[in-house]
Write a protein that holds these residues in place. Structure first.
Motif, short mmCIF file in Angstrom:
data_model
loop_
_atom_site.label_atom_id
_atom_site.label_comp_id
_atom_site.label_asym_id
_atom_site.label_seq_id
_atom_site.Cartn_x
_atom_site.Cartn_y
_atom_site.Cartn_z
N ARG A 131 0.99 -1.59 0.02
CA ARG A 131 0.19 -0.23 0.01
C ARG A 131 0.69 0.93 -0.16
NH1 ARG A 131 -5.67 -0.63 4.41
NH2 ARG A 131 -5.64 -2.76 2.90
N ILE A 132 2.02 1.56 0.34
CA ILE A 132 2.89 2.63 0.64
C ILE A 132 3.58 3.18 -0.78
CG2 ILE A 132 5.63 3.01 1.65
CD1 ILE A 132 4.30 1.63 4.17
N TYR A 133 3.15 1.73 -1.42
CA TYR A 133 4.27 1.87 -2.64
C TYR A 133 3.37 2.27 -3.62
CZ TYR A 133 8.86 -0.11 -1.61
OH TYR A 133 10.25 -0.79 -0.48
N LEU A 134 2.24 1.29 -3.21
CA LEU A 134 0.92 2.08 -4.49
C LEU A 134 0.96 3.24 -4.43
CD1 LEU A 134 -0.34 0.78 -6.23
CD2 LEU A 134 -2.47 0.45 -4.76
N SER A 135 0.42 4.49 -3.20
CA SER A 135 0.86 5.47 -2.97
C SER A 135 1.37 5.86 -3.96
CB SER A 135 -0.13 5.83 -1.63
OG SER A 135 1.40 5.59 -0.38
N CYS A 136 2.34 5.79 -3.36
CA CYS A 136 3.77 6.32 -3.59
C CYS A 136 4.07 6.47 -5.54
CB CYS A 136 5.13 6.05 -3.28
SG CYS A 136 5.47 6.75 -1.82
N LEU A 137 3.55 5.10 -5.58
CA LEU A 137 3.80 5.48 -7.13
C LEU A 137 2.16 6.49 -7.95
CD1 LEU A 137 4.43 1.34 -7.69
CD2 LEU A 137 5.55 3.64 -7.92
N MET A 176 2.75 9.12 -10.94
CA MET A 176 1.64 9.15 -12.23
C MET A 176 1.02 10.55 -12.48
SD MET A 176 0.75 4.92 -12.89
CE MET A 176 0.21 4.71 -10.67
N LYS A 177 0.67 10.66 -10.81
CA LYS A 177 -0.28 11.98 -11.09
C LYS A 177 0.80 13.17 -11.36
CE LYS A 177 -2.87 11.97 -8.30
NZ LYS A 177 -3.57 13.60 -6.30
N CYS A 178 1.83 13.30 -11.03
CA CYS A 178 2.95 14.05 -11.20
C CYS A 178 3.94 13.38 -12.98
CB CYS A 178 4.07 13.95 -10.34
SG CYS A 178 3.29 14.52 -8.89
N GLN A 179 3.72 13.03 -13.65
CA GLN A 179 3.69 12.35 -15.24
C GLN A 179 5.30 12.20 -15.06
OE1 GLN A 179 2.69 14.86 -17.67
NE2 GLN A 179 0.70 14.27 -17.81
N ILE A 180 5.58 12.11 -13.47
CA ILE A 180 7.70 10.94 -13.58
C ILE A 180 6.86 9.55 -14.26
CG2 ILE A 180 9.22 10.07 -12.15
CD1 ILE A 180 8.61 12.43 -10.17
N ILE A 181 6.26 9.25 -13.82
CA ILE A 181 5.68 7.71 -14.25
C ILE A 181 4.87 7.67 -15.61
CG2 ILE A 181 5.28 5.48 -13.96
CD1 ILE A 181 5.83 5.62 -11.36
#
Length: 383
Positions: free
Chosen positions: A280-286, A290-295
Motif C-alpha cells: 500500500r505504501i508503494y502503491l500510494s507513492c506510485l 503518475m500524477k506528476c507524470q514522472i511515471i
C-alpha cells in the motif's frame, strides 16, 4: 448501468449484503457547499457503482458538482469486516458517510516561557489535518484523524497536542513541575470546549518513565521525578473527561514503568510493516509519481484485494501489480520512513530521464531495495 450492476451481482454469488460501510468524503478547502448536498451527490455516485471489491477511492467524477466540491470519495476499512474477501453490494449495505474538510494551516507551537523561546514544549494541530505516515507517532496521529472524522456527528473538530517529552528535562530543569502544570492548563482549556475531541500525544514516553527508575536508583536529580509525577497527576485529571484521548509511544518498551502501563487501556505493539502494508505504501507513492507524470503513461495497478479476487493469476492487467507484490515481499524488515523514500531514491539513483515507464521504474525500485539491504548489512558489519 443498473442492469450491468445486476448482471455483475448474479455473476458473483458470494456478494456480501447488509454490512456497515464507512465512506469518507474529503470536501475541497475552497468548497462552501452544504454537507447535505454533498451527501446526496455522493449517494448518487455510490448508486451507480454499487458493487465494490473492498476499499476503493474516487478522485475524478463525471458529476460537475462533485468535481467542484469534492477532493475524494473513499470506501474504507472493509478489511475489518470482510474476512472472506467477498465483493460488497452497497445498495443493500448500511452506509455511513463522513464529510470533512482538512485543516491546511499546519501545527502551531506551544512555548511556555518567553515568546522568543526556541524550545518547543508541544505542537498543536486542529483536526482533520494532512495525510498520516506509517510510524508509531504517525499511527497515533492517524487514529486521531480517523476518530475526528468518524465522530464528526458528535464533535465539530479535533485538537491534537503532541508533547515533546525531551524538552521537559532539557529546558525546564528547576521549574519543571510548575511548567508542566501550565502546559496542562492550556490543554484543559481545549478540553472545556465540549465541541472538541482532544487528543494528547506523549511521544517517546520512555524518556519520562526512565527518570523514575533512575531516581529510585539515586542517579537522577529530584527535579526530574517532579516532572514525571506532575505529568502523571495531570493525565489522571484530564482522562476523566469524555472528550479526551491520551496516546503515548515508546521505542524501548522495557523502560516503561508500571505507573504508565497501568494507566493504559490498550497496549499495541507496532512491528515493521507487513507485505500488505508495504504494498500500500508503494502503491500510494506510485500514484503520486503518475500524477506528476514522472511515471508515464499512467498504468492501472491492482490492489492486493483485486489480485486475490483473480487468484494472483498473471495476465496483461495484473503483471505489473504482481511485480510490485514481489518487491513488497522482499522489502519486509524495512521501516516506514525508509519505504516512503525508496521510490524517490530509485528515481534518483537508477533513472536518468525526467519520465519513465512503470516497467522501468519497478526495475529501479527493486534495485533500490537491494541497495538498502546491502547498506544495512555493511553498517552492521562495521559495528
Amino acid at each position: 448501468m443498473e442492469d450491468a450492476a445486476g448482471d455483475l451481482k448474479q455473476a458473483l454469488p458470494n456478494v456480501c449484503d447488509s454490512v456497515q460501510i464507512h465512506v469518507e468524503v474529503h470536501q475541497k478547502s475552497s468548497s462552501v457547499a452544504k454537507k447535505e448536498d454533498i451527501r446526496m451527490s455522493v449517494l448518487k455516485l455510490l448508486n451507480r457503482h454499487n458493487i465494490v471489491f473492498g476499499d476503493y477511492k474516487w478522485t475524478e467524477f463525471d458529476d460537475p458538482f462533485l468535481n467542484n466540491n469534492v477532493q475524494s470519495v473513499a470506501i474504507v476499512d472493509t478489511d475489518l469486516k470482510l474476512k472472506d474477501r467477498q465483493p460488497i453490494d452497497l445498495s443493500t449495505s448500511s452506509l455511513s458517510l463522513h464529510v470533512f474538510h482538512l485543516n491546511e494551516e499546519g501545527p502551531t507551537s506551544e512555548n511556555l516561557e518567553e515568546e522568543n523561546d526556541d524550545i518547543t514544549a508541544a505542537h498543536h494541530w486542529v483536526l482533520p489535518a494532512g495525510p498520516p505516515g506509517t510510524g508509531k507517532t504517525s499511527l497515533c496521529k492517524a487514529l486521531a484523524q480517523k476518530l475526528t472524522i468518524r465522530l464528526s456527528y458528535r464533535y465539530r473538530y479535533g485538537q491534537l497536542i503532541e508533547i515533546n517529552s525531551h524538552s521537559l528535562f532539557s529546558k525546564w530543569f528547576s521549574e519543571s513541575g510548575k511548567l508542566v502544570t501550565k502546559m496542562f492548563q492550556k490543554i484543559q482549556e481545549l478540553v472545556d470546549d465540549r465541541d472538541a475531541l482532544v487528543f494528547v500525544l506523549i511521544d517517546e514516553v520512555e524518556s519520562l518513565t526512565a527518570a523514575r527508575s533512575a531516581f529510585k536508583a539515586g542517579t537522577e536529580p529530584s527535579d526530574a521525578i517532579r516532572v514525571v509525577n506532575a505529568v502523571l497527576t495531570q493525565i489522571d485529571q484530564i482522562k476523566r473527561y469524555p472528550n479526551v484521548v491520551i496516546l503515548t509511544t515508546s521505542n524501548i518498551t522495557e523502560k516503561i514503568d508500571m505507573a504508565f502501563v497501568d494507566r493504559a487501556d490498550i497496549k499495541q505493539y507496532i512491528g515493521p510493516p507487513s507485505t500488505a502494508a508495504i504494498f500500500r505504501i508503494y502503491l500510494s507513492c506510485l500514484e503520486e509519481l503518475m500524477k506528476c507524470q514522472i511515471i508515464y503513461p499512467r498504468q492501472q495497478l491492482l490492489t492486493l484485494r483485486e489480485l486475490e479476487m483473480i487468484g494472483f493469476i498473471e495476465n496483461n492487467v495484473s503483471r505489473l501489480s504482481l511485480v510490485l507484490k514481489d518487491i513488497s515481499r522482499k522489502s519486509e524488515g524495512l521501516g516506514g520512513r525508509v519505504l516512503r523514500k525508496l521510490p524517490f531514491l530509485a528515481h534518483a539513483l537508477y533513472i536518468q530521464s525526467p519520465s519513465v515507464t512503470m516497467t522501468t521504474f519497478l526495475q529501479a525500485l527493486s534495485l533500490a531495495v537491494d541497495k538498502q539491504f546491502e547498506e544495512k548489512k555493511n553498517l552492521a558489519d562495521c559495528v
